[in-house]
Design an enzyme around this catalytic site. Structure first.
Site, PDB file in Angstrom:
ATOM      1  N   ARG A  28       0.828  -1.207   0.000  1.00  0.00           N
ATOM      2  CA  ARG A  28       0.000   0.000   0.000  1.00  0.00           C
ATOM      3  C   ARG A  28       0.864   1.260   0.000  1.00  0.00           C
ATOM      4  O   ARG A  28       1.045   1.898  -1.039  1.00  0.00           O
ATOM      5  CB  ARG A  28      -0.953  -0.009   1.202  1.00  0.00           C
ATOM      6  CG  ARG A  28      -2.148   0.958   1.042  1.00  0.00           C
ATOM      7  CD  ARG A  28      -1.836   2.394   1.434  1.00  0.00           C
ATOM      8  NE  ARG A  28      -1.433   2.557   2.824  1.00  0.00           N
ATOM      9  CZ  ARG A  28      -1.037   3.706   3.337  1.00  0.00           C
ATOM     10  NH1 ARG A  28      -0.980   4.801   2.584  1.00  0.00           N
ATOM     11  NH2 ARG A  28      -0.657   3.787   4.599  1.00  0.00           N
ATOM     12  N   ASP A  29       1.442   1.622   1.123  1.00  0.00           N
ATOM     13  CA  ASP A  29       2.201   2.870   1.199  1.00  0.00           C
ATOM     14  C   ASP A  29       3.481   2.801   0.374  1.00  0.00           C
ATOM     15  O   ASP A  29       3.975   3.819  -0.107  1.00  0.00           O
ATOM     16  CB  ASP A  29       2.526   3.192   2.651  1.00  0.00           C
ATOM     17  CG  ASP A  29       2.967   4.632   2.837  1.00  0.00           C
ATOM     18  OD1 ASP A  29       2.521   5.490   2.065  1.00  0.00           O
ATOM     19  OD2 ASP A  29       3.756   4.897   3.752  1.00  0.00           O
ATOM     20  N   HIS A 221       4.195   4.942  12.442  1.00  0.00           N
ATOM     21  CA  HIS A 221       4.425   4.859  11.001  1.00  0.00           C
ATOM     22  C   HIS A 221       5.446   5.950  10.680  1.00  0.00           C
ATOM     23  O   HIS A 221       5.108   7.134  10.657  1.00  0.00           O
ATOM     24  CB  HIS A 221       3.110   5.095  10.257  1.00  0.00           C
ATOM     25  CG  HIS A 221       3.231   5.036   8.771  1.00  0.00           C
ATOM     26  ND1 HIS A 221       2.851   3.940   8.035  1.00  0.00           N
ATOM     27  CD2 HIS A 221       3.701   5.941   7.880  1.00  0.00           C
ATOM     28  CE1 HIS A 221       3.069   4.184   6.742  1.00  0.00           C
ATOM     29  NE2 HIS A 221       3.586   5.396   6.623  1.00  0.00           N
ATOM     30  N   HIS A 223       8.693   7.738   8.533  1.00  0.00           N
ATOM     31  CA  HIS A 223       9.382   7.931   7.261  1.00  0.00           C
ATOM     32  C   HIS A 223      10.822   8.374   7.528  1.00  0.00           C
ATOM     33  O   HIS A 223      11.117   8.997   8.549  1.00  0.00           O
ATOM     34  CB  HIS A 223       8.655   8.969   6.408  1.00  0.00           C
ATOM     35  CG  HIS A 223       7.395   8.451   5.799  1.00  0.00           C
ATOM     36  ND1 HIS A 223       6.888   8.921   4.606  1.00  0.00           N
ATOM     37  CD2 HIS A 223       6.525   7.479   6.197  1.00  0.00           C
ATOM     38  CE1 HIS A 223       5.774   8.276   4.311  1.00  0.00           C
ATOM     39  NE2 HIS A 223       5.530   7.407   5.270  1.00  0.00           N
ATOM     40  N   CYS A 254       4.074   9.536   0.942  1.00  0.00           N
ATOM     41  CA  CYS A 254       2.729  10.086   0.773  1.00  0.00           C
ATOM     42  C   CYS A 254       2.645  10.889  -0.519  1.00  0.00           C
ATOM     43  O   CYS A 254       3.410  11.846  -0.707  1.00  0.00           O
ATOM     44  CB  CYS A 254       2.380  10.983   1.961  1.00  0.00           C
ATOM     45  SG  CYS A 254       0.781  11.801   1.806  1.00  0.00           S
ATOM     46  N   ASN A 263       9.680   5.076   3.509  1.00  0.00           N
ATOM     47  CA  ASN A 263       9.408   4.622   4.867  1.00  0.00           C
ATOM     48  C   ASN A 263      10.665   4.028   5.496  1.00  0.00           C
ATOM     49  O   ASN A 263      11.698   3.866   4.844  1.00  0.00           O
ATOM     50  CB  ASN A 263       8.318   3.550   4.821  1.00  0.00           C
ATOM     51  CG  ASN A 263       6.994   4.076   4.339  1.00  0.00           C
ATOM     52  OD1 ASN A 263       6.143   4.443   5.126  1.00  0.00           O
ATOM     53  ND2 ASN A 263       6.805   4.117   3.030  1.00  0.00           N
TER      54      ASN A 263
END
Length: 314
Positions: A28-29, A221, A223, A254, A263
């Protein structure tokens, strides 16, 4: 091994957990901001490789508009083809009620919503202020539970906003308490643009942990935009966090945050904890072997470092 954590840790004085959980969010990310769109087959292979390396919680997709995020256009098809086994849980991102309705027709286990801690980024990302996003989250959480799935929420821009700059810690704490009213299983704090530093991370998470219902788990979460991601992860661990998001090779970012980069790498994070005497349940060697494959799929070198240097001892 986890049983030898204290011996391996030397003279440190903080408590040592027997285990942390790493949630890989590569599908996903990791992929949502890549210019190359992977096929459904490649996404399934990525997830199979992660499962083979020991991952048991994977964020596999986002139920969002394919016009806004084309990389997530095949959510239903991809989920229908994923491996199933006991203890393996798939999660997905949702941003509105329509996303929950779509997800309810799949085999996804957990659904994660987003509340942005700054109004400016929230309006650009979701067309909502923080207060509006919290009201939407109330509705989403109820729908997720009614669908028999587990609800969680991520507080984005918790450590800084690309448009407003510093986000007051009191605002983040208040947002976390307000989000907790809907009864999430987890609240995740996201350093969406990678501006956090270890002291800030430890302080903010400690404040939230002190006032949050202990039945709600904290997740982070992080980065690595400014090369503080791994240090921030360990600071979060010291503050009591035991669940960490990461992506294979450190890919992703993002798409709505300017200059946001990757990330924290899953394999680098696993190495950090294992070498610190904290078990992850992951096969670090197999993870590093996956990195060249994902780099080939997206067409460029990834920022993670462990796959270049190799695990230690060899």
């Amino acid at each position: 091994m986890a049983g030898n954590s204290n011996a391996a840790a030397g003279d440190r004085t903080w408590p040592v957990s027997e285990r942390v959980d790493i949630v890989d969010v590569s599908p996903r990310d990791g992929l949502q901001n890549e210019p190359v769109l992977l096929t459904t087959e490649a996404k399934v292979e990525l997830i199979e490789r992660l499962v083979g390396a020991g991952l048991r919680r994977i964020e596999v997709t986002a139920f969002v508009s394919p016009r806004a995020v084309p990389a997530m256009a095949d959510s239903e098809q991809m989920l229908s083809r994923l491996p199933r086994r006991d203890g393996l849980r798939y999660s997905a991102l949702v941003v509105n009620e329509r996303g929950v309705e779509r997800a309810a027709d799949t085999q996804v286990h957990e659904l994660n919503a987003i509340v942005v801690c700054s109004d400016t980024l929230g309006q650009r990302n979701q067309r909502m202020t923080t207060a509006e996003a919290l009201r939407a989250w109330d509705r989403i959480a109820g729908m997720v539970r009614d669908a028999g799935r587990v609800p969680s929420v991520t507080l984005a821009a918790a450590f800084g906003c690309p448009f407003e700059g510093e986000v007051p810690e009191d605002r983040v704490v208040e947002t976390a308490l307000r989000a907790a009213e809907a009864g999430p299983a987890e609240i995740s704090l996201a350093d969406t643009i990678g501006v956090g530093a270890p002291g800030q991370v430890q302080r903010l998470l400690s404040r939230i942990r002190e006032v949050l219902d202990p039945s709600i788990a904290l997740r982070v979460h992080l980065h690595n935009t400014r090369n503080t991601g791994l240090a921030n992860a360990y600071a979060a661990y010291i503050a009591g966090v035991r669940v960490f998001d990461a992506t294979l090779g450190g890919i992703g970012g993002c798409p709505f945050a300017p200059r946001a980069t990757g990330n924290v790498p899953t394999e680098d994070l696993a190495y950090l904890f294992e070498r610190s005497g904290v078990a992850t349940g992951l096969d670090i060697k197999r993870l590093t072997e996956c990195v060249p494959w994902v780099s080939e799929q997206i067409g460029h070198e990834v920022p993670g470092l462990l796959a270049r240097a190799g695990p230690f001892p060899p």
